[in-house]
Motif scaffolding. Structure first.
Motif, mmCIF file in Angstrom:
data_model
loop_
_atom_site.group_PDB
_atom_site.id
_atom_site.type_symbol
_atom_site.label_atom_id
_atom_site.label_comp_id
_atom_site.label_asym_id
_atom_site.label_seq_id
_atom_site.Cartn_x
_atom_site.Cartn_y
_atom_site.Cartn_z
ATOM 1 N N PRO A 107 0.739 -1.246 0.112
ATOM 2 C CA PRO A 107 -0.136 0.048 -0.003
ATOM 3 C C PRO A 107 0.592 1.316 0.084
ATOM 4 C CG PRO A 107 -1.053 -1.396 1.591
ATOM 5 C CD PRO A 107 0.324 -2.097 1.018
ATOM 6 N N VAL A 108 1.878 1.291 0.849
ATOM 7 C CA VAL A 108 2.637 2.511 0.833
ATOM 8 C C VAL A 108 3.367 2.623 -0.459
ATOM 9 C CG1 VAL A 108 4.893 3.535 1.880
ATOM 10 C CG2 VAL A 108 3.258 2.389 3.273
ATOM 11 N N MET A 109 3.825 1.582 -0.965
ATOM 12 C CA MET A 109 4.747 1.808 -2.579
ATOM 13 C C MET A 109 3.647 2.151 -3.570
ATOM 14 S SD MET A 109 7.187 -1.521 -2.288
ATOM 15 C CE MET A 109 8.017 -0.902 -3.849
ATOM 16 N N ILE A 110 2.417 1.873 -3.565
ATOM 17 C CA ILE A 110 1.222 2.197 -4.525
ATOM 18 C C ILE A 110 1.009 3.636 -3.907
ATOM 19 C CG2 ILE A 110 -1.167 1.830 -4.896
ATOM 20 C CD1 ILE A 110 -0.932 -1.111 -4.259
ATOM 21 N N GLY A 111 1.019 4.133 -2.989
ATOM 22 C CA GLY A 111 0.772 5.498 -2.809
ATOM 23 C C GLY A 111 1.749 6.210 -3.326
ATOM 24 N N VAL A 112 3.089 5.889 -3.414
ATOM 25 C CA VAL A 112 4.257 6.806 -3.852
ATOM 26 C C VAL A 112 4.159 6.757 -5.356
ATOM 27 C CG1 VAL A 112 6.772 6.948 -4.226
ATOM 28 C CG2 VAL A 112 5.730 6.262 -1.941
ATOM 29 N N TRP A 113 3.513 5.569 -6.070
ATOM 30 C CA TRP A 113 3.309 5.343 -7.338
ATOM 31 C C TRP A 113 2.133 6.271 -7.920
ATOM 32 C CZ3 TRP A 113 -1.115 3.535 -9.963
ATOM 33 C CH2 TRP A 113 -0.945 3.303 -11.476
ATOM 34 N N LEU A 114 1.084 6.221 -6.986
ATOM 35 C CA LEU A 114 0.052 7.153 -7.344
ATOM 36 C C LEU A 114 0.500 8.770 -7.327
ATOM 37 C CD1 LEU A 114 -2.881 5.782 -5.306
ATOM 38 C CD2 LEU A 114 -2.546 5.930 -7.879
ATOM 39 N N LEU A 131 10.544 2.567 -2.122
ATOM 40 C CA LEU A 131 11.279 1.647 -1.391
ATOM 41 C C LEU A 131 11.704 1.973 0.227
ATOM 42 C CD1 LEU A 131 14.088 -0.048 -3.654
ATOM 43 C CD2 LEU A 131 11.568 -0.494 -3.216
ATOM 44 N N LEU A 132 11.968 3.223 0.593
ATOM 45 C CA LEU A 132 12.403 3.740 1.883
ATOM 46 C C LEU A 132 11.159 4.192 2.469
ATOM 47 C CD1 LEU A 132 15.348 5.952 1.017
ATOM 48 C CD2 LEU A 132 15.540 3.549 1.963
ATOM 49 N N GLY A 133 10.066 4.508 1.894
ATOM 50 C CA GLY A 133 8.741 4.810 2.459
ATOM 51 C C GLY A 133 8.205 3.688 3.243
ATOM 52 N N THR A 134 8.590 2.428 2.809
ATOM 53 C CA THR A 134 8.218 1.063 3.612
ATOM 54 C C THR A 134 8.426 1.157 5.132
ATOM 55 O OG1 THR A 134 9.814 -0.027 2.848
ATOM 56 C CG2 THR A 134 7.807 -0.262 1.451
ATOM 57 N N THR A 135 9.057 2.159 5.629
ATOM 58 C CA THR A 135 9.298 2.379 6.824
ATOM 59 C C THR A 135 7.847 2.444 7.670
ATOM 60 O OG1 THR A 135 10.259 3.597 8.578
ATOM 61 C CG2 THR A 135 9.664 5.041 6.542
ATOM 62 N N LEU A 136 6.942 2.916 7.055
ATOM 63 C CA LEU A 136 5.494 3.016 7.671
ATOM 64 C C LEU A 136 4.745 1.685 7.413
ATOM 65 C CD1 LEU A 136 4.994 6.888 6.379
ATOM 66 C CD2 LEU A 136 5.493 6.002 8.563
ATOM 67 N N VAL A 165 -0.470 7.743 3.277
ATOM 68 C CA VAL A 165 1.048 7.965 3.876
ATOM 69 C C VAL A 165 2.097 7.829 2.865
ATOM 70 C CG1 VAL A 165 0.351 7.711 6.086
ATOM 71 C CG2 VAL A 165 1.379 5.837 4.828
ATOM 72 N N GLY A 166 1.959 6.791 1.619
ATOM 73 C CA GLY A 166 2.758 6.591 0.746
ATOM 74 C C GLY A 166 2.825 7.759 -0.033
ATOM 75 N N ILE A 188 14.298 9.906 4.896
ATOM 76 C CA ILE A 188 13.018 9.387 5.094
ATOM 77 C C ILE A 188 12.608 9.192 6.274
ATOM 78 C CG2 ILE A 188 11.711 7.641 3.772
ATOM 79 C CD1 ILE A 188 12.458 9.873 2.037
ATOM 80 N N GLY A 189 13.559 8.467 7.091
ATOM 81 C CA GLY A 189 13.213 8.237 8.575
ATOM 82 C C GLY A 189 12.729 9.156 9.223
ATOM 83 N N PHE A 190 13.274 10.293 9.204
ATOM 84 C CA PHE A 190 12.844 11.723 9.811
ATOM 85 C C PHE A 190 11.335 11.928 9.091
ATOM 86 C CE2 PHE A 190 13.461 16.441 9.854
ATOM 87 C CZ PHE A 190 12.980 16.520 11.183
ATOM 88 N N ALA A 191 11.525 12.125 8.000
ATOM 89 C CA ALA A 191 10.085 12.573 7.296
ATOM 90 C C ALA A 191 8.935 11.455 7.799
ATOM 91 C CB ALA A 191 10.393 12.554 5.752
ATOM 92 N N ALA A 192 9.292 10.332 7.701
ATOM 93 C CA ALA A 192 8.094 9.396 8.170
ATOM 94 C C ALA A 192 7.920 9.435 9.392
ATOM 95 C CB ALA A 192 8.599 7.811 7.715
ATOM 96 N N GLY A 193 8.633 9.740 10.257
ATOM 97 C CA GLY A 193 8.462 9.855 11.786
ATOM 98 C C GLY A 193 7.435 11.184 12.189
ATOM 99 N N LEU A 194 7.752 12.108 11.285
ATOM 100 C CA LEU A 194 6.828 13.209 11.367
ATOM 101 C C LEU A 194 5.470 12.951 11.029
ATOM 102 C CD1 LEU A 194 9.324 16.342 10.141
ATOM 103 C CD2 LEU A 194 8.801 15.528 12.570
ATOM 104 N N LEU A 195 5.503 12.389 9.652
ATOM 105 C CA LEU A 195 4.284 11.916 9.526
ATOM 106 C C LEU A 195 3.476 11.046 10.386
ATOM 107 C CD1 LEU A 195 1.929 11.854 7.100
ATOM 108 C CD2 LEU A 195 3.217 10.590 5.883
#
Length: 413
Positions: A107-114, A131-136, A165-166, A188-195
């Motif tokens: 789902p996260v990867m699909i969000g980035v693709w969208l 790839l990195l966004g899958t931290t979420l 979130v992706g 990306i860990g910093f950005a994802a942490g804020l999100l």
């Protein structure tokens, strides 16, 4: 469409296929299948050790398969290997031992693709963030299987929020690097942490909260040590062979500050594999020396450090961070062999550019502050951000770098 596979991808395929082979040597296919189901159908918030949850075989097969799939995605979209893609693949493999699995990443990867489609840009430009966004990814599993909703409703909500979130993450990640000026390698860990903190705040406002989790495997140091040393020595040998049977030039990597963007593979090609192998061996030995446990989370951390051996880290800019982190153990309430301290020490190397740019004393301070900070950040996002240390490192960099610059002239980047 002509598909080309570059030598660097073959190297990664060898490593990740070795993980799968190891898994099948340890456990039977039935045990692995049942273990992977256990991994997929459970919560994945920090800290969930897949070795303990699903068994050794399932954890290693999950990591190997997921990483190979990501390699094929990179090959399919036509991305040439570089330091950032190698780093992302090794992070995928590492965190597939504690948080990412064959189901919850999509789902996260699909969000980035969208997002790439809305921006009318090729997905190739956003594959790394995907790839990195899958931290979420734990967001997907947690909402799907925590029991707050019906099974169908939970899965649907998990997928929708995962995609959301992706979709949001790419512009947020691009902005966050401006905040810490490239001194936090886990951007990306910093950005994802804020999100994730924002998402968790909304959940709590509606009465949804997640219990703390610590699933931690012990007792497998010997077999994991042998495997990791084999993999990292293999990586050094491969780099040596591909570098015309020579270590010549490795000292050039050691002179870099590591500040983003420091792409060792684009600059020095196969020497990056040697650096990755050296880092992997150093930190595998480190965990054993401090009497820590080699398990899913610590293997994930070691793989992360090795991955960044192609993109910002080397032995000389990570050493001060480790010293600072270890110094903190003499003053704080956590013992050096506790899960929290082991992971904090390993992941404190996110701030390697501070040591590389400003010198060892500042690196030691950064390592010390990182440990103190990271012990408190997981509450903010409820364990939904696997790169929790990226959030902590970003906060330390944002506070520390301006102070350093105020009292000394900033060196040339």
């Amino acid at each position: 469409m002509k598909i080309k596979i570059y030598p660097a991808y073959y190297v990664c395929m060898f490593i990740f296929t070795s993980l799968i082979i190891f898994g099948f040597l340890i456990d039977s296919p039935k045990e692995i299948f049942n273990g992977i189901l256990e991994i997929i159908l459970n919560s994945d918030i920090l800290i969930t050790d897949y070795v303990e949850l699903g068994g050794i075989g399932a954890a290693f097969v999950n990591a190997g398969l997921l990483s190979l799939i990501c390699i094929f995605i990179l090959i399919y979209v036509g991305i040439k290997p570089n330091g950032s893609t190698l780093m992302a693949l090794w992070l995928m493999a590492g965190f597939a031992f504690f948080g990412k699995n064959l189901l919850n990443v999509w789902p996260v990867m699909i969000g980035v693709w969208l997002y790439s489609k809305v921006q009318k840009e090729p997905f190739l430009n956003y594959t790394l963030i995907a790839l990195l966004g899958t931290t979420l990814s734990p967001t997907v599993s947690q909402l799907s299987f925590i029991g707050q909703f019906s099974i169908l409703g939970g899965i649907l909500i998990g997928i929708i929020i995962g995609i959301a979130v992706g979709f949001i993450l790419p512009p947020l990640g691009a902005y966050c690097i401006k905040l810490h000026q490239g001194y936090n390698l886990y951007n990306i860990g910093f950005a994802a942490g804020l999100l994730a903190t924002m998402v968790m705040s909304v959940f709590r406002a509606f009465g949804i909260n997640f219990d703390k989790r610590l699933i931690w495997n012990t007792g497998n140091n010997k077999v994991f040590f042998i495997l990791l040393i084999f993999l990292f020595i293999s990586l050094i040998i491969i780099g040596f062979i591909l570098n015309n049977r020579s270590f010549k030039g490795i000292e050039k990597i050691f002179k870099h500050s590591g500040r983003l963007v420091s792409d060792y593979y684009l600059l020095y090609e196969n020497l990056a594999f040697i650096n990755m192998g050296i880092l992997g061996i150093i930190f595998t030995i480190f965990v054993v020396l401090v009497k820590g446990d080699l398990n899913g989370p610590t293997i994930g951390a070691i793989f992360t450090i090795a991955g960044f051996g192609a993109f910002g880290k080397h032995p000389f800019n990570v050493a001060p961070l480790i010293i600072g982190a270890l110094l903190s153990t003499f003053l704080n309430i956590w013992t050096i062999d506790s899960p929290q301290m082991i992971l904090s020490c390993l992941f404190s190397t996110a701030l390697a550019p501070i040591a590389g740019q400003y010198g060892w004393p500042y690196g030691i301070i950064a390592g010390f502050l990182h440990v103190c900070t990271v012990m408190n950040t997981s509450y903010l996002h409820g364990g939904l951000n696997l790169y929790n240390n990226g959030l902590a490192a970003g906060l330390v960099a944002i506070l520390l770098v301006p102070i350093i610059n105020a009292f000394r002239k900033e060196p040339t980047a």
